[in-house]
Design an enzyme around this catalytic site. Structure first.
Site, short mmCIF file in Angstrom:
data_model
loop_
_atom_site.label_atom_id
_atom_site.label_comp_id
_atom_site.label_asym_id
_atom_site.label_seq_id
_atom_site.Cartn_x
_atom_site.Cartn_y
_atom_site.Cartn_z
N ASP A 33 -54.77 82.22 -10.91
CA ASP A 33 -55.19 83.33 -11.76
C ASP A 33 -55.96 82.83 -12.98
O ASP A 33 -55.96 81.64 -13.29
CB ASP A 33 -53.96 84.10 -12.26
CG ASP A 33 -53.36 84.96 -11.15
OD1 ASP A 33 -54.07 85.22 -10.18
OD2 ASP A 33 -52.19 85.35 -11.28
N LYS A 55 -58.48 87.71 -12.70
CA LYS A 55 -59.05 88.99 -13.12
C LYS A 55 -59.09 89.03 -14.63
O LYS A 55 -58.06 88.93 -15.27
CB LYS A 55 -58.18 90.14 -12.60
CG LYS A 55 -58.35 90.38 -11.12
CD LYS A 55 -57.33 91.36 -10.61
CE LYS A 55 -56.23 90.62 -9.90
NZ LYS A 55 -55.12 91.38 -9.44
N MET A 169 -49.45 92.73 -21.85
CA MET A 169 -50.66 93.50 -21.52
C MET A 169 -50.81 94.75 -22.41
O MET A 169 -51.25 95.78 -21.93
CB MET A 169 -50.63 93.92 -20.04
CG MET A 169 -50.67 92.75 -19.08
SD MET A 169 -50.41 93.28 -17.37
CE MET A 169 -48.63 93.44 -17.34
#
Ligand SMILES: C[S@@+](CC[C@H](N)C(=O)[O-])C[C@H]1O[C@@H](n2cnc3c(N)ncnc32)[C@H](O)[C@@H]1O
Length: 231
Positions: A33, A55, A169
């Site tokens: 990642d 991402k 997040m």
């Protein structure tokens, strides 16, 4: 024919587990990642093929179905595939979905837990998420719902736990999170801390209160901590 779902920890290579280091050193392929640090990737076998499926917020380089399909294909072709994820693979890392898909496809899976940023980033800023005097519980929550899923997080209820709240997040929705916690009755003077790039050389810690944190310049990736322990 094994894919190891491996936690890479929050960034500092010293926080990698022994098993993770061992698997990286023998890997044929490493699928990683965006948040896996270059120092951790440098521990991979020199001949290993490194595939970045990371991402960035708002920039999806590979969707989740394509990543899962890739893992199944690689798992059928190779003996030593490492799927390397930031922190712990089962803490908001889609690790559960990937493990399910691999198992359904008949590919053996090894799970290697990692040090999660939910606890390591606060620790790196000197914050114990639980203490006898200040917090009898800690809640870890995502600040970023999957698009279209609606808001399944009950922020007002979270305002009333009396313990520590750790939000991953959450930077992009910080004003909404603050407003929701205030609406739930959390004291505006509650200590609030944002740790960006926790445990890394470029770690930044912003210390504020619930009332003032949204006005601070906080950059992602950050772990947010609300509660008495954050003082
Ligand atoms: C998709 S979640 C994955 C969490 C990961 N599985 C874990 O256990 O740490 C990504 C979020 O973790 C947090 N995060 C990851 N690495 C971090 C770090 N080094 N410092 C602070 N927060 C971090 C941020 O909130 C980021 O948006």
């Amino acid at each position: 024919m094994t894919v190891a779902l491996v936690g890479a920890g929050p960034g500092d290579p010293g926080l990698l587990t022994c098993r993770a280091e061992e698997l990286l050193a023998g890997a044929e392929v490493v699928v990683h990642d965006r948040l896996v640090s270059p120092e951790v990737l440098a521990l991979a076998e020199r001949s290993a093929r490194l595939i970045d499926v990371g991402k960035a917020p708002g920039r999806h380089s590979m969707d989740q179905d394509a990543i899962t399909e890739l893992l199944v294909d690689l798992g059928r072709e190779h003996d030593r595939v490492v799927r390397l994820k930031g922190g712990d693979p089962f803490v908001f890392g889609r690790g559960g979905e990937e493990a399910d898909a691999l198992a359904r496809a008949g590919v053996a899976v090894e799970i290697v837990p990692g040090v999660t940023s939910a606890f390591a980033a606060p620790a790196a800023a000197g914050i114990p998420v639980m203490t006898r005097a200040k917090a009898a519980c800690v809640t870890v929550v995502t600040g970023h719902e999957q698009s279209g899923a609606g808001d399944s997080v009950d922020w007002r209820a979270l305002a009333r736990t009396g313990g520590t709240l750790v939000v991953l997040m959450g930077v992009g929705r910080l004003p909404f999170i603050v407003d929701s916690l205030l609406a739930g009755g959390l004291d505006p003077a509650t200590p609030a801390v944002a740790i960006t790039n926790g445990t890394r050389p470029d770690q930044v810690v912003v210390r504020a209160t619930l009332a003032t944190i949204a006005a601070q310049p906080v950059e992602a990736p950050a772990t947010l901590v609300f509660g008495a322990v954050a003082s």
